[in-house]
Design a protein around this motif. Structure first.
Motif, PDB file in Angstrom:
ATOM      1  N   TYR A  46       0.829  -1.201   0.000  1.00 46.52           N
ATOM      2  CA  TYR A  46       0.000   0.000   0.000  1.00 46.52           C
ATOM      3  C   TYR A  46       0.866   1.255   0.000  1.00 46.52           C
ATOM      4  O   TYR A  46       0.561   2.232  -0.688  1.00 46.52           O
ATOM      5  N   PRO A  51      -2.377  -0.495  -3.964  1.00 43.47           N
ATOM      6  CA  PRO A  51      -3.433  -0.927  -3.034  1.00 43.47           C
ATOM      7  C   PRO A  51      -4.102  -2.233  -3.455  1.00 43.47           C
ATOM      8  O   PRO A  51      -4.510  -3.020  -2.608  1.00 43.47           O
ATOM      9  N   ALA A  54      -2.013  -4.981  -2.234  1.00 44.34           N
ATOM     10  CA  ALA A  54      -2.150  -5.085  -0.777  1.00 44.34           C
ATOM     11  C   ALA A  54      -3.415  -5.847  -0.407  1.00 44.34           C
ATOM     12  O   ALA A  54      -3.387  -6.713   0.479  1.00 44.34           O
ATOM     13  N   ILE A 109      -1.786   1.717   9.474  1.00 42.10           N
ATOM     14  CA  ILE A 109      -2.903   1.700   8.533  1.00 42.10           C
ATOM     15  C   ILE A 109      -3.876   2.833   8.836  1.00 42.10           C
ATOM     16  O   ILE A 109      -4.344   3.526   7.931  1.00 42.10           O
ATOM     17  N   ARG A 118      -2.016   9.100  -1.183  1.00 38.87           N
ATOM     18  CA  ARG A 118      -1.117   7.968  -1.361  1.00 38.87           C
ATOM     19  C   ARG A 118       0.253   8.357  -0.821  1.00 38.87           C
ATOM     20  O   ARG A 118       0.714   9.476  -1.000  1.00 38.87           O
TER      21      ARG A 118
END
Length: 171
Positions: A46, A51, A54, A109, A118
């Motif tokens: 990520y 993503p 991930a 996270i 991002r």
């Protein structure tokens, strides 16, 4: 600069969890640390702007394959010695270090998702392109990997079953 710190923190968690996964004598403990290592790898994916990779890492590896490993361990059924070991797993001290590693990943996270952008910009590749690549030029590699996983599962079951039959005959 903060992005680099998050990357190194995730990489450290992945390395520590992987070392613990390899060095544990208890298979269930090794699986727990392996799941943490896979979750840390997903955080790294990520961070570098992937993503979709991930999510695949979490769903396929940390989810499906680890559940498959747990079922294989359950099929081997260690009997009454295994019951004593299971009571040791329920002790709170056994879960402290894996919980700390998971909390570090959870904090990362939450921070990444709350920041809204991002961390490291990269080229976004959607699921359609991944599917086209996996079932296009890489279809042979995907099929070989699936057959190898199936052979490993059947071999582990066969070896475990033979061990249990031999152990029962000796007693």
């Amino acid at each position: 600069m903060l992005e680099l710190g998050l990357f190194y923190t995730s990489a450290t968690v992945a390395l520590v969890a992987t070392v613990f996964a390899v060095t544990r004598y208890n298979v269930a403990h090794a699986l727990i640390y392996l799941i943490i290592s896979l979750l840390a790898s997903a955080v790294i994916f990520y961070l570098v702007g992937a993503p979709f990779a991930a999510i695949l890492e979490i769903l396929i590896y940390a989810g499906a394959i680890m559940v498959l490993f747990v079922f294989v361990i359950m099929m081997l059924n260690l009997g009454s010695p295994g019951d004593g070991v299971e009571h040791q797993w329920l002790q709170p001290g056994m879960w402290i270090f894996p919980s700390i590693l998971c909390l570090v990943l959870l904090a990362e996270i939450v921070y990444m998702l709350s920041s809204g952008d991002r961390m490291l910009q990269g080229k976004m590749i959607g699921p359609k392109q991944v599917g086209i690549d996996l079932f296009g030029p890489y279809v042979l590699a995907v099929e070989i990997a699936s057959m190898l996983l199936l052979a490993g599962l059947v071999g582990a079951y066969h070896l475990g079953r033979k061990y249990l039959i031999d152990a029962r005959e000796e007693s």
